[in-house]
Design an enzyme around this catalytic site. Structure first.
Site, PDB file in Angstrom:
ATOM      1  N   HIS A 128      12.926  35.736 -21.325  1.00 12.96           N
ATOM      2  CA  HIS A 128      12.037  35.660 -22.512  1.00 12.96           C
ATOM      3  C   HIS A 128      11.838  34.252 -23.250  1.00 12.96           C
ATOM      4  CE1 HIS A 128      12.579  40.279 -22.908  1.00 12.96           C
ATOM      5  NE2 HIS A 128      11.536  39.853 -22.147  1.00 12.96           N
ATOM      6  N   CYS A 157       1.052  18.725 -25.159  1.00 10.93           N
ATOM      7  CA  CYS A 157       1.769  18.527 -24.012  1.00 10.93           C
ATOM      8  C   CYS A 157       2.052  16.935 -23.706  1.00 10.93           C
ATOM      9  CB  CYS A 157       1.368  19.310 -22.802  1.00 10.93           C
ATOM     10  SG  CYS A 157       2.364  18.814 -21.205  1.00 10.93           S
ATOM     11  N   SER A 199      19.205  47.596 -24.359  1.00  9.19           N
ATOM     12  CA  SER A 199      18.475  49.182 -24.521  1.00  9.19           C
ATOM     13  C   SER A 199      17.684  49.370 -23.148  1.00  9.19           C
ATOM     14  CB  SER A 199      17.797  48.999 -25.668  1.00  9.19           C
ATOM     15  OG  SER A 199      16.775  48.339 -25.738  1.00  9.19           O
ATOM     16  N   PRO A 224      28.282  49.598 -25.564  1.00  8.73           N
ATOM     17  CA  PRO A 224      29.100  50.613 -26.517  1.00  8.73           C
ATOM     18  C   PRO A 224      28.317  52.090 -26.669  1.00  8.73           C
ATOM     19  CG  PRO A 224      28.805  48.789 -27.818  1.00  8.73           C
ATOM     20  CD  PRO A 224      27.970  48.458 -26.667  1.00  8.73           C
TER      21      PRO A 224
HETATM   22  N1  APR Z   1      28.395  44.691 -26.330  1.00  7.53           N
HETATM   23  C1  APR Z   1      27.141  45.313 -25.538  1.00  7.53           C
HETATM   24  N2  APR Z   1      26.072  45.767 -25.816  1.00  7.53           N
HETATM   25  C2  APR Z   1      26.002  46.091 -27.418  1.00  7.53           C
HETATM   26  C3  APR Z   1      26.951  45.586 -28.127  1.00  7.53           C
HETATM   27  C4  APR Z   1      28.196  44.680 -27.778  1.00  7.53           C
HETATM   28  N3  APR Z   1      28.839  44.249 -28.578  1.00  7.53           N
HETATM   29  N4  APR Z   1      26.424  45.736 -29.507  1.00  7.53           N
HETATM   30  C5  APR Z   1      25.164  46.407 -29.121  1.00  7.53           C
HETATM   31  N5  APR Z   1      24.895  46.716 -28.056  1.00  7.53           N
HETATM   32  C6  APR Z   1      23.775  47.281 -27.090  1.00  7.53           C
HETATM   33  C7  APR Z   1      23.016  48.400 -28.155  1.00  7.53           C
HETATM   34  O1  APR Z   1      23.744  49.525 -27.828  1.00  7.53           O
HETATM   35  C8  APR Z   1      21.690  48.200 -27.368  1.00  7.53           C
HETATM   36  O2  APR Z   1      21.559  49.000 -26.308  1.00  7.53           O
HETATM   37  O3  APR Z   1      22.763  46.225 -27.020  1.00  7.53           O
HETATM   38  C9  APR Z   1      21.649  46.811 -26.999  1.00  7.53           C
HETATM   39  C10 APR Z   1      20.534  46.028 -27.673  1.00  7.53           C
HETATM   40  O4  APR Z   1      19.301  46.268 -27.555  1.00  7.53           O
HETATM   41  P1  APR Z   1      18.112  45.811 -28.212  1.00  7.53           P
HETATM   42  O5  APR Z   1      18.260  45.127 -29.491  1.00  7.53           O
HETATM   43  O6  APR Z   1      16.837  46.641 -27.801  1.00  7.53           O
HETATM   44  O7  APR Z   1      17.957  44.184 -27.125  1.00  7.53           O
HETATM   45  P2  APR Z   1      17.412  44.182 -25.717  1.00  7.53           P
HETATM   46  O8  APR Z   1      17.527  45.002 -24.991  1.00  7.53           O
HETATM   47  O9  APR Z   1      17.916  42.760 -25.527  1.00  7.53           O
HETATM   48  O10 APR Z   1      15.663  44.003 -26.255  1.00  7.53           O
HETATM   49  C11 APR Z   1      14.971  43.422 -25.250  1.00  7.53           C
HETATM   50  O11 APR Z   1      13.076  43.370 -26.801  1.00  7.53           O
HETATM   51  O12 APR Z   1      12.658  42.774 -28.890  1.00  7.53           O
HETATM   52  C12 APR Z   1      12.733  42.359 -27.849  1.00  7.53           C
HETATM   53  O13 APR Z   1      12.300  40.125 -26.751  1.00  7.53           O
HETATM   54  C13 APR Z   1      13.160  41.065 -27.569  1.00  7.53           C
HETATM   55  O14 APR Z   1      14.548  40.300 -25.376  1.00  7.53           O
HETATM   56  C14 APR Z   1      14.375  41.252 -26.462  1.00  7.53           C
HETATM   57  C15 APR Z   1      13.894  42.688 -25.864  1.00  7.53           C
END
Ligand code: APR
Length: 258
Positions: A128, A157, A199, A224
């Site tokens: 990303h 650019c 997630s 978690p």
């Molecule tokens: N350690 C590990 N995992 C954790 C922790 C922690 N300390 N705290 C929270 N989490 C988990 C949550 O339970 C959740 O499952 O991290 C995950 C975060 O999920 P999202 O916020 O959806 O992040 P992500 O999966 O990276 O989102 C994907 O969505 O909005 C777009 O571009 C953005 O790259 C991002 C993409």
């Protein structure tokens, strides 16, 4: 299974892997003080999911989009402010150690926070993008944001005169072809994937673990909370990444010294 047993199981799987790849998400940077997007404390949980046409809005008025990028407000302001002060945490350093042991072949990260690079990860694919970089939409040339002449917006650019945009991939924007190809190649070679702090809701990234699972590979989730990917994971470490990864690396080192 208690925490120590699941750490030992994760270490066994990593130790035996032929080609180990990690997929990381915002959760890995939570212990660096950067809020996630979904789940507890998530930016989208707080402000609602962003519009899915961010890229189209950029193309419609690149100057306005650049002005907003340089003077963000709302959720993006909160995210940029935490990014500025964030430091890599033990979870980032645990992955660097697995890379330096020759075990981790690539980290595919959805995070734009530059923390993997700052921790020392070199085998890295930022699907990303990276918030410290700017990318040309024509020739895909990337350069540091602070090396760009921002006296005229939108900037052009220096190589081809094309339109420059933050390297951070916006909703609705195709993943740049070079990094997408790299991620697909690495995921296709993986017989084991660590799924850390994500997630598992945004594609194509969330599809890589499913591809590995489909081919009979092994998934290890470090999170978690339960996610859409949890049912496919052979090993689930229900703990924060900053706590779990150093423990797992310690157990891997012990296996390698036997
Ligand atoms: N350690 C590990 N995992 C954790 C922790 C922690 N300390 N705290 C929270 N989490 C988990 C949550 O339970 C959740 O499952 O991290 C995950 C975060 O999920 P999202 O916020 O959806 O992040 P992500 O999966 O990276 O989102 C994907 O969505 O909005 C777009 O571009 C953005 O790259 C991002 C993409």
């Amino acid at each position: 299974m208690d925490g120590q047993e699941v750490v030992a199981q994760a270490a066994q799987v990593i130790h035996r892997a032929r080609y180990l790849v990690a997929l990381t998400g915002a959760g890995l940077s939570v212990e660096s003080g950067i809020p996630p997007f979904r789940g507890p404390g998530g930016l989208w949980t707080k402000y609602g999911e962003p519009p899915l046409n961010g890229f189209q809005r950029f193309l419609a008025d690149p100057q306005k989009a650049w002005e907003e990028r340089l003077n963000p407000n709302g959720p993006m302001r909160e995210l940029w402010e935490t990014l500025v002060n964030a430091q890599p945490n033990p979870g980032h350093y645990g992955l660097v150690e697995l890379e330096r042991l020759g075990l981790l072949r690539c980290t595919i990260t959805q995070n734009i926070d530059n923390l993997h690079r700052r921790a020392g990860s070199e085998l890295l694919a930022e699907i990303h993008g990276n918030a410290t970089l700017v990318r040309c939409l024509s020739c895909v040339h990337r350069m540091p944001l602070d090396a760009v002449d921002l006296s005229r917006l939108p900037p052009s650019c220096p190589r081809c005169g094309g339109l420059l945009k933050s390297d951070t991939v916006s909703f609705g924007e195709p993943i740049p072809p070079d990094v997408l190809r790299r991620c697909q190649q690495e995921a296709a070679r993986a017989d084991c994937m660590l799924v850390i702090g994500t997630s598992g809701t945004v594609y194509p990234a969330a599809g890589f673990p499913l591809d590995v699972h489909q081919r009979g590979g092994t998934l290890v989730e470090i999170n978690p909370y339960e996610t859409d990917l949890s049912p496919y994971c052979a090993v689930v470490v229900r703990a924060p990444a900053g706590a779990a990864l150093p423990e797992i690396v310690k157990a891997v080192r012990a296996l390698r010294s036997n």
